[in-house]
Design a protein around this motif. Structure first.
Motif, PDB file in Angstrom:
ATOM      1  N   LEU A   6       0.840  -1.198   0.000  1.00  0.00           N
ATOM      2  CA  LEU A   6       0.000   0.000   0.000  1.00  0.00           C
ATOM      3  C   LEU A   6       0.873   1.246   0.000  1.00  0.00           C
ATOM      4  O   LEU A   6       1.666   1.457   0.910  1.00  0.00           O
ATOM      5  CB  LEU A   6      -0.916   0.000   1.222  1.00  0.00           C
ATOM      6  CG  LEU A   6      -1.861   1.188   1.351  1.00  0.00           C
ATOM      7  CD1 LEU A   6      -2.858   1.205   0.197  1.00  0.00           C
ATOM      8  CD2 LEU A   6      -2.592   1.156   2.684  1.00  0.00           C
ATOM      9  N   ASN A   7       0.747   2.059  -1.055  1.00  0.00           N
ATOM     10  CA  ASN A   7       1.473   3.338  -1.134  1.00  0.00           C
ATOM     11  C   ASN A   7       0.678   4.473  -0.518  1.00  0.00           C
ATOM     12  O   ASN A   7       1.230   5.329   0.162  1.00  0.00           O
ATOM     13  CB  ASN A   7       1.793   3.699  -2.580  1.00  0.00           C
ATOM     14  CG  ASN A   7       3.017   3.003  -3.096  1.00  0.00           C
ATOM     15  OD1 ASN A   7       3.760   2.389  -2.336  1.00  0.00           O
ATOM     16  ND2 ASN A   7       3.229   3.072  -4.386  1.00  0.00           N
ATOM     17  N   ALA A   8      -0.634   4.498  -0.800  1.00  0.00           N
ATOM     18  CA  ALA A   8      -1.476   5.588  -0.312  1.00  0.00           C
ATOM     19  C   ALA A   8      -2.924   5.125  -0.309  1.00  0.00           C
ATOM     20  O   ALA A   8      -3.315   4.257  -1.087  1.00  0.00           O
ATOM     21  CB  ALA A   8      -1.332   6.818  -1.196  1.00  0.00           C
ATOM     22  N   CYS A   9      -3.709   5.745   0.571  1.00  0.00           N
ATOM     23  CA  CYS A   9      -5.126   5.393   0.682  1.00  0.00           C
ATOM     24  C   CYS A   9      -5.842   6.589   1.290  1.00  0.00           C
ATOM     25  O   CYS A   9      -5.346   7.198   2.241  1.00  0.00           O
ATOM     26  CB  CYS A   9      -5.269   4.170   1.581  1.00  0.00           C
ATOM     27  SG  CYS A   9      -6.959   3.699   1.933  1.00  0.00           S
ATOM     28  N   ARG A  10      -7.013   6.927   0.719  1.00  0.00           N
ATOM     29  CA  ARG A  10      -7.792   8.021   1.300  1.00  0.00           C
ATOM     30  C   ARG A  10      -9.281   7.776   1.058  1.00  0.00           C
ATOM     31  O   ARG A  10      -9.674   7.073   0.145  1.00  0.00           O
ATOM     32  CB  ARG A  10      -7.352   9.366   0.758  1.00  0.00           C
ATOM     33  CG  ARG A  10      -7.642   9.598  -0.697  1.00  0.00           C
ATOM     34  CD  ARG A  10      -7.251  11.031  -1.111  1.00  0.00           C
ATOM     35  NE  ARG A  10      -7.693  11.313  -2.435  1.00  0.00           N
ATOM     36  CZ  ARG A  10      -6.933  11.286  -3.518  1.00  0.00           C
ATOM     37  NH1 ARG A  10      -5.657  10.992  -3.417  1.00  0.00           N
ATOM     38  NH2 ARG A  10      -7.438  11.567  -4.698  1.00  0.00           N
ATOM     39  N   ALA A  63      -3.562   3.584  -3.869  1.00  0.00           N
ATOM     40  CA  ALA A  63      -2.473   3.337  -4.801  1.00  0.00           C
ATOM     41  C   ALA A  63      -1.634   2.199  -4.239  1.00  0.00           C
ATOM     42  O   ALA A  63      -1.250   2.221  -3.062  1.00  0.00           O
ATOM     43  CB  ALA A  63      -1.618   4.589  -4.961  1.00  0.00           C
ATOM     44  N   LEU A  64      -1.381   1.205  -5.071  1.00  0.00           N
ATOM     45  CA  LEU A  64      -0.570   0.052  -4.691  1.00  0.00           C
ATOM     46  C   LEU A  64       0.734   0.095  -5.489  1.00  0.00           C
ATOM     47  O   LEU A  64       0.721   0.390  -6.693  1.00  0.00           O
ATOM     48  CB  LEU A  64      -1.333  -1.239  -4.974  1.00  0.00           C
ATOM     49  CG  LEU A  64      -2.702  -1.347  -4.283  1.00  0.00           C
ATOM     50  CD1 LEU A  64      -3.513  -2.511  -4.842  1.00  0.00           C
ATOM     51  CD2 LEU A  64      -2.525  -1.493  -2.781  1.00  0.00           C
ATOM     52  N   ALA A  65       1.835  -0.214  -4.841  1.00  0.00           N
ATOM     53  CA  ALA A  65       3.151  -0.109  -5.479  1.00  0.00           C
ATOM     54  C   ALA A  65       3.247  -0.938  -6.757  1.00  0.00           C
ATOM     55  O   ALA A  65       3.887  -0.530  -7.720  1.00  0.00           O
ATOM     56  CB  ALA A  65       4.241  -0.540  -4.502  1.00  0.00           C
ATOM     57  N   GLU A  66       2.610  -2.089  -6.786  1.00  0.00           N
ATOM     58  CA  GLU A  66       2.697  -2.996  -7.933  1.00  0.00           C
ATOM     59  C   GLU A  66       1.759  -2.617  -9.084  1.00  0.00           C
ATOM     60  O   GLU A  66       1.748  -3.274 -10.122  1.00  0.00           O
ATOM     61  CB  GLU A  66       2.388  -4.440  -7.480  1.00  0.00           C
ATOM     62  CG  GLU A  66       3.372  -4.994  -6.480  1.00  0.00           C
ATOM     63  CD  GLU A  66       3.137  -4.542  -5.037  1.00  0.00           C
ATOM     64  OE1 GLU A  66       3.929  -4.938  -4.171  1.00  0.00           O
ATOM     65  OE2 GLU A  66       2.177  -3.780  -4.759  1.00  0.00           O
ATOM     66  N   ILE A  67       0.972  -1.561  -8.914  1.00  0.00           N
ATOM     67  CA  ILE A  67       0.015  -1.110  -9.928  1.00  0.00           C
ATOM     68  C   ILE A  67       0.442   0.281 -10.380  1.00  0.00           C
ATOM     69  O   ILE A  67       0.020   1.294  -9.822  1.00  0.00           O
ATOM     70  CB  ILE A  67      -1.429  -1.095  -9.350  1.00  0.00           C
ATOM     71  CG1 ILE A  67      -1.777  -2.432  -8.716  1.00  0.00           C
ATOM     72  CG2 ILE A  67      -2.436  -0.707 -10.416  1.00  0.00           C
ATOM     73  CD1 ILE A  67      -1.748  -3.618  -9.668  1.00  0.00           C
ATOM     74  N   PRO A  68       1.288   0.363 -11.418  1.00  0.00           N
ATOM     75  CA  PRO A  68       1.893   1.649 -11.787  1.00  0.00           C
ATOM     76  C   PRO A  68       1.036   2.568 -12.656  1.00  0.00           C
ATOM     77  O   PRO A  68       1.308   3.765 -12.724  1.00  0.00           O
ATOM     78  CB  PRO A  68       3.143   1.226 -12.564  1.00  0.00           C
ATOM     79  CG  PRO A  68       2.757  -0.078 -13.182  1.00  0.00           C
ATOM     80  CD  PRO A  68       1.851  -0.747 -12.188  1.00  0.00           C
ATOM     81  N   ASP A  69       0.010   2.019 -13.350  1.00  0.00           N
ATOM     82  CA  ASP A  69      -0.742   2.863 -14.273  1.00  0.00           C
ATOM     83  C   ASP A  69      -2.179   2.380 -14.421  1.00  0.00           C
ATOM     84  O   ASP A  69      -2.580   1.380 -13.829  1.00  0.00           O
ATOM     85  CB  ASP A  69      -0.047   2.902 -15.646  1.00  0.00           C
ATOM     86  CG  ASP A  69       0.155   1.523 -16.245  1.00  0.00           C
ATOM     87  OD1 ASP A  69      -0.673   0.616 -16.009  1.00  0.00           O
ATOM     88  OD2 ASP A  69       1.164   1.335 -16.957  1.00  0.00           O
TER      89      ASP A  69
END
Length: 172
Positions: free
Chosen positions: A53-57, A66-72
């Motif tokens: 998990l990079n970010a969550c709101r 946003a998940l690190a393994e999902i770039p686009d």
């Protein structure tokens, strides 16, 4: 695994996803460093894939993350419809009288008279409150009861004994 929610759509072009949470406090998911995703919510634990998990709101009635393994966006579209879960030990602790849905599924439900009403097969979120789906029997003879998960009807939840006691009549 405790299923927490479901990815319902990509969000933007940088790999963010929209999430429909199953529960009351999805903002607490930010405390977890990892989420586990699977196309099948009943998959065995070994089939769930760990994502960072990079970010969550909070976004409207749901979340965006946003998940690190999902770039686009293309990668986000590929996981559309996936379920989000976590092992029980990775989840934030619940307060007194709070429960994860996954902890309630499978519990036996009895009324005040001691009559067995069935087993919790799932829960529904109606907006106003959650509702227990209680399945009694199988096949054509099965009965489903929908019992509001509120203090007026749910008198006691005993996770250790795997029982819920409710103020609900068998013929309702």
């Amino acid at each position: 695994m405790i299923v927490l929610g479901r990815i319902v759509a990509p969000f933007g072009v940088q790999g963010w996803v929209k999430i429909h949470p199953f529960g009351d406090d999805p903002a607490s998911w930010r405390k977890m460093s990892y989420w586990w995703l699977s196309r099948d919510d009943t998959a065995p634990d070994a089939q769930w894939k760990q994502y960072t998990l990079n970010a969550c709101r909070v976004h409207g009635k749901g979340l965006v993350a946003a998940l690190a393994e999902i770039p686009d966006r293309n990668a986000a579209e590929a996981i559309d419809g996936y379920y989000i879960a976590a092992p029980r030990e990775a989840l934030p602790a619940t307060a007194e009288g709070e429960y994860y849905w996954g902890d309630l599924v499978g519990l036996a439900v009895d009324n005040e008279a001691g009559e067995a009403l069935g087993t919790v097969s799932g829960l529904l979120s109606t907006g106003a409150h959650d509702v227990l789906q209680v399945q009694d029997g199988e096949g054509e003879d099965a009965t489903e009861r929908l019992i509001p998960f509120v203090a007026a009807y749910v008198l006691d939840v005993d996770l250790a004994a795997r029982r819920i006691r409710v103020s609900w009549e068998k013929d309702w």
